[in-house]
Motif scaffolding. Structure first.
Motif, PDB file in Angstrom:
ATOM      1  N   GLY A 131       0.551  -1.166  -0.084  1.00  0.00           N
ATOM      2  CA  GLY A 131       0.311   0.165  -0.114  1.00  0.00           C
ATOM      3  C   GLY A 131       1.238   1.153  -0.375  1.00  0.00           C
ATOM      4  O   GLY A 131       0.119   1.815   0.202  1.00  0.00           O
ATOM      5  N   ARG A 132       2.052   1.695  -0.121  1.00  0.00           N
ATOM      6  CA  ARG A 132       2.744   2.291  -0.121  1.00  0.00           C
ATOM      7  C   ARG A 132       2.752   3.375  -1.452  1.00  0.00           C
ATOM      8  O   ARG A 132       4.171   3.082  -2.439  1.00  0.00           O
ATOM      9  CB  ARG A 132       3.961   1.724   0.045  1.00  0.00           C
ATOM     10  N   ILE A 133       1.438   4.029  -2.285  1.00  0.00           N
ATOM     11  CA  ILE A 133       1.461   3.601  -3.714  1.00  0.00           C
ATOM     12  C   ILE A 133       2.386   4.926  -4.330  1.00  0.00           C
ATOM     13  O   ILE A 133       3.063   4.507  -5.350  1.00  0.00           O
ATOM     14  CB  ILE A 133      -0.282   4.453  -3.964  1.00  0.00           C
ATOM     15  N   PRO A 134       2.588   5.567  -3.306  1.00  0.00           N
ATOM     16  CA  PRO A 134       3.803   7.333  -3.895  1.00  0.00           C
ATOM     17  C   PRO A 134       4.581   6.609  -3.719  1.00  0.00           C
ATOM     18  O   PRO A 134       5.679   6.628  -5.168  1.00  0.00           O
ATOM     19  CB  PRO A 134       3.961   7.973  -2.349  1.00  0.00           C
ATOM     20  N   ARG A 135       5.338   5.810  -3.084  1.00  0.00           N
ATOM     21  CA  ARG A 135       6.552   4.902  -3.199  1.00  0.00           C
ATOM     22  C   ARG A 135       6.702   4.284  -4.790  1.00  0.00           C
ATOM     23  O   ARG A 135       7.324   3.865  -6.048  1.00  0.00           O
ATOM     24  CB  ARG A 135       7.526   4.511  -2.196  1.00  0.00           C
ATOM     25  N   ALA A 136       5.822   3.712  -4.268  1.00  0.00           N
ATOM     26  CA  ALA A 136       5.388   2.385  -6.140  1.00  0.00           C
ATOM     27  C   ALA A 136       5.376   3.672  -7.415  1.00  0.00           C
ATOM     28  O   ALA A 136       6.185   2.866  -8.159  1.00  0.00           O
ATOM     29  CB  ALA A 136       4.083   1.888  -5.763  1.00  0.00           C
ATOM     30  N   ARG A 137       5.133   3.927  -7.272  1.00  0.00           N
ATOM     31  CA  ARG A 137       4.862   5.219  -8.598  1.00  0.00           C
ATOM     32  C   ARG A 137       6.265   5.768  -8.929  1.00  0.00           C
ATOM     33  O   ARG A 137       6.676   5.757 -10.028  1.00  0.00           O
ATOM     34  CB  ARG A 137       3.942   6.679  -8.294  1.00  0.00           C
ATOM     35  N   THR A 138       6.580   6.447  -7.900  1.00  0.00           N
ATOM     36  CA  THR A 138       8.543   7.065  -7.936  1.00  0.00           C
ATOM     37  C   THR A 138       9.104   5.234  -8.608  1.00  0.00           C
ATOM     38  O   THR A 138      10.129   5.715  -9.321  1.00  0.00           O
ATOM     39  CB  THR A 138       8.812   7.412  -6.351  1.00  0.00           C
ATOM     40  N   CYS A 139       8.830   4.117  -7.520  1.00  0.00           N
ATOM     41  CA  CYS A 139       9.880   3.353  -8.142  1.00  0.00           C
ATOM     42  C   CYS A 139       9.525   2.745  -9.900  1.00  0.00           C
ATOM     43  O   CYS A 139      10.346   2.956 -10.892  1.00  0.00           O
ATOM     44  CB  CYS A 139       9.679   2.481  -7.503  1.00  0.00           C
ATOM     45  N   LEU A 140       8.316   2.843 -10.068  1.00  0.00           N
ATOM     46  CA  LEU A 140       7.800   2.349 -11.745  1.00  0.00           C
ATOM     47  C   LEU A 140       7.954   3.501 -11.998  1.00  0.00           C
ATOM     48  O   LEU A 140       8.602   3.639 -13.542  1.00  0.00           O
ATOM     49  CB  LEU A 140       6.700   2.529 -11.851  1.00  0.00           C
ATOM     50  N   ALA A 141       7.780   4.955 -11.759  1.00  0.00           N
ATOM     51  CA  ALA A 141       8.142   6.094 -12.816  1.00  0.00           C
ATOM     52  C   ALA A 141       9.777   5.609 -12.846  1.00  0.00           C
ATOM     53  O   ALA A 141      10.757   5.864 -14.228  1.00  0.00           O
ATOM     54  CB  ALA A 141       8.218   7.258 -11.748  1.00  0.00           C
ATOM     55  N   GLY A 142      10.699   5.750 -11.978  1.00  0.00           N
ATOM     56  CA  GLY A 142      12.346   5.587 -12.361  1.00  0.00           C
ATOM     57  C   GLY A 142      13.056   4.729 -13.841  1.00  0.00           C
ATOM     58  O   GLY A 142      13.635   4.582 -13.807  1.00  0.00           O
ATOM     59  N   ALA A 143      11.903   3.731 -13.158  1.00  0.00           N
ATOM     60  CA  ALA A 143      12.049   2.278 -14.402  1.00  0.00           C
ATOM     61  C   ALA A 143      12.033   2.791 -15.462  1.00  0.00           C
ATOM     62  O   ALA A 143      12.822   2.570 -16.178  1.00  0.00           O
ATOM     63  CB  ALA A 143      11.363   0.935 -13.737  1.00  0.00           C
ATOM     64  N   ALA A 144      10.465   3.178 -15.864  1.00  0.00           N
ATOM     65  CA  ALA A 144      10.375   3.754 -17.075  1.00  0.00           C
ATOM     66  C   ALA A 144      11.362   5.053 -17.600  1.00  0.00           C
ATOM     67  O   ALA A 144      12.052   4.623 -18.951  1.00  0.00           O
ATOM     68  CB  ALA A 144       8.954   4.419 -16.821  1.00  0.00           C
TER      69      ALA A 144
END
Length: 183
Positions: A82-95
């Motif tokens: 449920g750490r959605i902001p962190r998830a989005r940051t990591c996924l954006a970094g991967a992209a």
């Protein structure tokens, strides 16, 4: 409808993403096997052609993709808890690292074009452009997938997107030594 569990229930993502991943691995595997088979007919020509490649750029791209895979995995883990902001940051970094990979690959392709090296120059370059170009198309698709799953940030979707991205990583881990290093 049956309440019995399926062995596919524990797969990250959806069964269809795994069908896609396995089929893509088979396609890339066939391409690399064909490359190696044709290479046997002209090892000296393949080695000479290979000397025109940017091994350093390809090595950097390997680090870039492995790091992006790590970020995608962190994004999937963050989504699960449920750490959605962190998830989005990591996924954006991967992209974003996927875009770095594509930029480096673009520079390499542009350099080959400037040298007059095309798909018909030598069988090595036919395979080089087909395999690495097809992989670059998968990287571009993966960047889009990672961006889309980051926006929605649903665990099952992020797992599927990360699984696709890991397939793209794995393919590069196979392509890099075969195309760039194997003599």
């Amino acid at each position: 409808m049956s309440d019995t569990a399926s062995p596919f229930d524990d797969l990250p993502g959806d069964l269809m993403i795994w069908v896609l991943i396995v089929s893509e691995l088979l396609v890339f595997g066939a391409g690399l096997a064909a490359f190696l088979g044709v290479r046997l007919t002209d090892p000296a020509g393949f080695a000479a052609a290979q000397d025109h490649l940017h091994r350093t750029g390809a090595g950097i791209n390997t680090v870039v993709l492995v790091t992006s895979g790590w970020l995608a995995a962190l994004g999937a883990q963050a989504t699960e808890v449920g750490r959605i902001p962190r998830a989005r940051t990591c996924l954006a970094g991967a992209a974003a690292l996927g875009l770095v990979f594509l930029a480096i690959k673009w520079v390499e392709f542009a350099d080959k074009a400037a040298q007059g090296i095309g798909i018909e120059t030598h069988p090595f370059f036919t395979f080089y452009y087909l395999i690495t170009g097809f992989h670059a198309a998968h990287v571009a698709a993966g960047v889009i997938v990672l961006t889309l799953v980051a926006v929605r940030a649903q665990p099952r979707e992020v797992e599927a997107g990360a699984a696709f991205w890991h397939m793209v990583d794995l393919v590069w881990i196979l392509v890099f030594p075969v195309i760039y290093l194997l003599r």
